[in-house]
Design an enzyme around this catalytic site. Structure first.
Site, PDB file in Angstrom:
ATOM      1  N   ARG A 102       0.917  -1.171  -0.060  1.00  0.00           N
ATOM      2  CA  ARG A 102      -0.015   0.096  -0.118  1.00  0.00           C
ATOM      3  C   ARG A 102       0.876   1.171  -0.064  1.00  0.00           C
ATOM      4  O   ARG A 102       0.260   2.516  -0.474  1.00  0.00           O
ATOM      5  CB  ARG A 102      -0.884  -0.051   1.198  1.00  0.00           C
ATOM      6  CG  ARG A 102      -2.343  -0.914   1.179  1.00  0.00           C
ATOM      7  CD  ARG A 102      -2.746  -1.019   2.322  1.00  0.00           C
ATOM      8  NE  ARG A 102      -2.150  -2.264   3.164  1.00  0.00           N
ATOM      9  CZ  ARG A 102      -2.852  -2.957   4.208  1.00  0.00           C
ATOM     10  NH1 ARG A 102      -3.790  -2.333   4.679  1.00  0.00           N
ATOM     11  NH2 ARG A 102      -2.221  -3.812   4.648  1.00  0.00           N
ATOM     12  N   GLY A 103       1.925   1.052   0.481  1.00  0.00           N
ATOM     13  CA  GLY A 103       2.918   2.245   0.656  1.00  0.00           C
ATOM     14  C   GLY A 103       2.913   3.282  -0.467  1.00  0.00           C
ATOM     15  O   GLY A 103       3.167   4.451  -0.228  1.00  0.00           O
ATOM     16  N   GLU A 153       7.396   2.154  -6.030  1.00  0.00           N
ATOM     17  CA  GLU A 153       7.598   1.675  -5.017  1.00  0.00           C
ATOM     18  C   GLU A 153       7.752   2.971  -4.003  1.00  0.00           C
ATOM     19  O   GLU A 153       8.124   4.004  -4.485  1.00  0.00           O
ATOM     20  CB  GLU A 153       8.837   0.965  -4.742  1.00  0.00           C
ATOM     21  CG  GLU A 153       8.800  -0.519  -4.684  1.00  0.00           C
ATOM     22  CD  GLU A 153       8.085  -1.017  -3.467  1.00  0.00           C
ATOM     23  OE1 GLU A 153       7.326  -0.370  -2.588  1.00  0.00           O
ATOM     24  OE2 GLU A 153       8.281  -2.344  -3.140  1.00  0.00           O
ATOM     25  N   ASP A 154       7.344   2.694  -2.724  1.00  0.00           N
ATOM     26  CA  ASP A 154       7.515   3.986  -1.475  1.00  0.00           C
ATOM     27  C   ASP A 154       9.033   3.779  -1.166  1.00  0.00           C
ATOM     28  O   ASP A 154       9.766   4.921  -1.150  1.00  0.00           O
ATOM     29  CB  ASP A 154       6.619   3.807  -0.452  1.00  0.00           C
ATOM     30  CG  ASP A 154       6.691   2.204   0.232  1.00  0.00           C
ATOM     31  OD1 ASP A 154       7.413   1.294  -0.342  1.00  0.00           O
ATOM     32  OD2 ASP A 154       5.961   2.105   1.402  1.00  0.00           O
ATOM     33  N   ASP A 172      14.445  -1.095   0.879  1.00  0.00           N
ATOM     34  CA  ASP A 172      15.331  -1.280   2.136  1.00  0.00           C
ATOM     35  C   ASP A 172      16.217  -2.428   1.722  1.00  0.00           C
ATOM     36  O   ASP A 172      17.242  -2.310   1.043  1.00  0.00           O
ATOM     37  CB  ASP A 172      14.203  -1.410   3.201  1.00  0.00           C
ATOM     38  CG  ASP A 172      14.773  -1.683   4.572  1.00  0.00           C
ATOM     39  OD1 ASP A 172      16.038  -1.460   4.749  1.00  0.00           O
ATOM     40  OD2 ASP A 172      14.206  -1.838   5.500  1.00  0.00           O
ATOM     41  N   THR A 173      15.864  -3.645   2.021  1.00  0.00           N
ATOM     42  CA  THR A 173      16.618  -4.716   1.985  1.00  0.00           C
ATOM     43  C   THR A 173      16.749  -5.045   0.384  1.00  0.00           C
ATOM     44  O   THR A 173      17.616  -5.853  -0.098  1.00  0.00           O
ATOM     45  CB  THR A 173      16.330  -6.111   2.525  1.00  0.00           C
ATOM     46  OG1 THR A 173      14.862  -6.332   2.128  1.00  0.00           O
ATOM     47  CG2 THR A 173      16.149  -5.805   4.134  1.00  0.00           C
ATOM     48  N   GLY A 174      15.883  -4.753  -0.466  1.00  0.00           N
ATOM     49  CA  GLY A 174      15.651  -4.904  -1.911  1.00  0.00           C
ATOM     50  C   GLY A 174      15.024  -6.162  -2.002  1.00  0.00           C
ATOM     51  O   GLY A 174      14.768  -6.791  -3.200  1.00  0.00           O
ATOM     52  N   PHE A 218      14.001   4.565  10.253  1.00  0.00           N
ATOM     53  CA  PHE A 218      12.765   4.266   9.666  1.00  0.00           C
ATOM     54  C   PHE A 218      11.846   5.369   9.771  1.00  0.00           C
ATOM     55  O   PHE A 218      11.629   6.195  10.421  1.00  0.00           O
ATOM     56  CB  PHE A 218      11.952   3.219  10.938  1.00  0.00           C
ATOM     57  CG  PHE A 218      11.109   2.365  10.538  1.00  0.00           C
ATOM     58  CD1 PHE A 218      11.158   1.203   9.915  1.00  0.00           C
ATOM     59  CD2 PHE A 218       9.614   3.075  10.520  1.00  0.00           C
ATOM     60  CE1 PHE A 218      10.029   0.423   9.209  1.00  0.00           C
ATOM     61  CE2 PHE A 218       8.320   2.275  10.108  1.00  0.00           C
ATOM     62  CZ  PHE A 218       8.811   1.145   9.460  1.00  0.00           C
ATOM     63  N   ARG A 248       0.306   6.963   7.353  1.00  0.00           N
ATOM     64  CA  ARG A 248       0.267   7.050   5.746  1.00  0.00           C
ATOM     65  C   ARG A 248      -0.210   8.487   5.387  1.00  0.00           C
ATOM     66  O   ARG A 248       0.333   8.871   4.171  1.00  0.00           O
ATOM     67  CB  ARG A 248      -0.411   5.969   5.289  1.00  0.00           C
ATOM     68  CG  ARG A 248       0.194   4.520   5.462  1.00  0.00           C
ATOM     69  CD  ARG A 248      -0.658   3.534   4.558  1.00  0.00           C
ATOM     70  NE  ARG A 248      -0.584   2.347   5.050  1.00  0.00           N
ATOM     71  CZ  ARG A 248       0.446   1.129   4.563  1.00  0.00           C
ATOM     72  NH1 ARG A 248       1.251   1.942   3.990  1.00  0.00           N
ATOM     73  NH2 ARG A 248       0.344   0.134   4.988  1.00  0.00           N
TER      74      ARG A 248
HETATM   75  P1  IMP Z   1      12.470  -4.448   1.661  1.00  0.00           P
HETATM   76  O1  IMP Z   1      11.860  -5.739   1.051  1.00  0.00           O
HETATM   77  O2  IMP Z   1      13.407  -4.765   2.783  1.00  0.00           O
HETATM   78  O3  IMP Z   1      13.215  -3.669   0.676  1.00  0.00           O
HETATM   79  O4  IMP Z   1      11.301  -3.569   2.158  1.00  0.00           O
HETATM   80  C1  IMP Z   1      10.319  -2.930   1.336  1.00  0.00           C
HETATM   81  C2  IMP Z   1       9.170  -2.449   1.918  1.00  0.00           C
HETATM   82  O5  IMP Z   1       9.225  -2.474   3.443  1.00  0.00           O
HETATM   83  C3  IMP Z   1       8.727  -1.147   1.594  1.00  0.00           C
HETATM   84  O6  IMP Z   1       8.070  -1.428   0.377  1.00  0.00           O
HETATM   85  C4  IMP Z   1       7.915  -0.713   2.802  1.00  0.00           C
HETATM   86  O7  IMP Z   1       6.533  -1.082   2.690  1.00  0.00           O
HETATM   87  C5  IMP Z   1       8.701  -1.311   3.917  1.00  0.00           C
HETATM   88  N1  IMP Z   1       9.621  -0.339   4.788  1.00  0.00           N
HETATM   89  C6  IMP Z   1      11.080  -0.605   4.493  1.00  0.00           C
HETATM   90  N2  IMP Z   1      11.691   0.381   5.250  1.00  0.00           N
HETATM   91  C7  IMP Z   1      10.607   1.326   5.887  1.00  0.00           C
HETATM   92  C8  IMP Z   1      10.337   2.255   6.505  1.00  0.00           C
HETATM   93  O8  IMP Z   1      11.394   2.905   7.157  1.00  0.00           O
HETATM   94  N3  IMP Z   1       9.392   2.790   6.817  1.00  0.00           N
HETATM   95  C9  IMP Z   1       8.090   2.258   6.258  1.00  0.00           C
HETATM   96  N4  IMP Z   1       8.035   0.985   5.596  1.00  0.00           N
HETATM   97  C10 IMP Z   1       9.467   0.693   5.385  1.00  0.00           C
HETATM   98 MG    MG Z   2       4.899  -0.904   4.576  1.00  0.00          MG
END
Ligand code: IMP
Ligand code: MG
Length: 178
Positions: A46-47, A102-103, A106-108, A155, A168
């Protein structure tokens, strides 16, 4: 400023004005790079819904909007590494030029899973645009074609981003102190 946001100790990282300026720049860049083409813009729920709503109004091309829901986080702030599709695209993307919105990356893990999933559907091209990029936390190598802001390991909430589904609706992006 609302008392709720202050009480929750959220420090502004990017103001609404800064975000709007950057979103307009991204829109101009995307428009230039895809001149003469038609785009399927895929919002990752949803982000990304707030970002997508603003970004599409800065893209001067014929586009269609699609939505895909993926879940990688529970109600905490750590990635589980487990990703699943919770809401799928309504139309085929076969042969189309796709831009995934994407919003934050982070890890990808989420975008990596999503891109592999979308490429199996035979699009002509897939590019990605993320409002925020926490480069320092990457666990998998994933290319991001358009990035709004690269941020350190904080965060963040607001402008679509949540903690436990809250905040949000903040018009700015802020660092959340638990
Ligand atoms: P990834 O799979 O670790 O890259 O995470 C991506 C998803 O984690 C994003 O689409 C967000 O929904 C959530 N996320 C990662 N970091 C944050 C943050 O700092 N605030 C809020 N949501 C986050
Ligand atoms: Mg999220």
């Amino acid at each position: 400023m609302s008392e709720l946001w202050c009480a929750r100790n959220i420090d502004t990282l990017f103001s609404a004005t800064q975000i709007q300026e950057r979103v307009r720049e991204l829109g101009r860049q995307i428009t230039q790079d895809h001149a003469g083409r038609e785009l399927v813009v895929v919002c990752v729920l949803r982000g990304a819904f707030v970002f997508m709503a603003d970004l599409v109004r800065s893209i001067d091309l014929p586009i269609t909007c699609e939505f895909i829901g993926i879940s990688s986080y529970g109600n905490d702030t750590e990635s589980s590494g487990v990703v699943r599709v919770t809401h799928d695209l309504a139309h085929s993307i076969e042969g189309k030029d796709v831009l995934v919105i994407e919003d934050i990356i982070d890890t990808g893990l989420s975008i990596d899973y999503l891109l592999r999933n979308l490429r199996l559907r035979g699009p002509r091209s897939v590019r990605t645009c993320s409002l925020l990029d926490k480069q320092g936390r990457r666990q998998v190598n994933c290319p991001v074609d358009y990035v709004g802001f690269t941020i350190p390991d904080h965060f963040v909430v607001g402008y679509g981003l949540d903690v436990a589904q809250k905040f949000r609706n903040l018009p700015f992006i802020g660092i959340y102190h638990a």
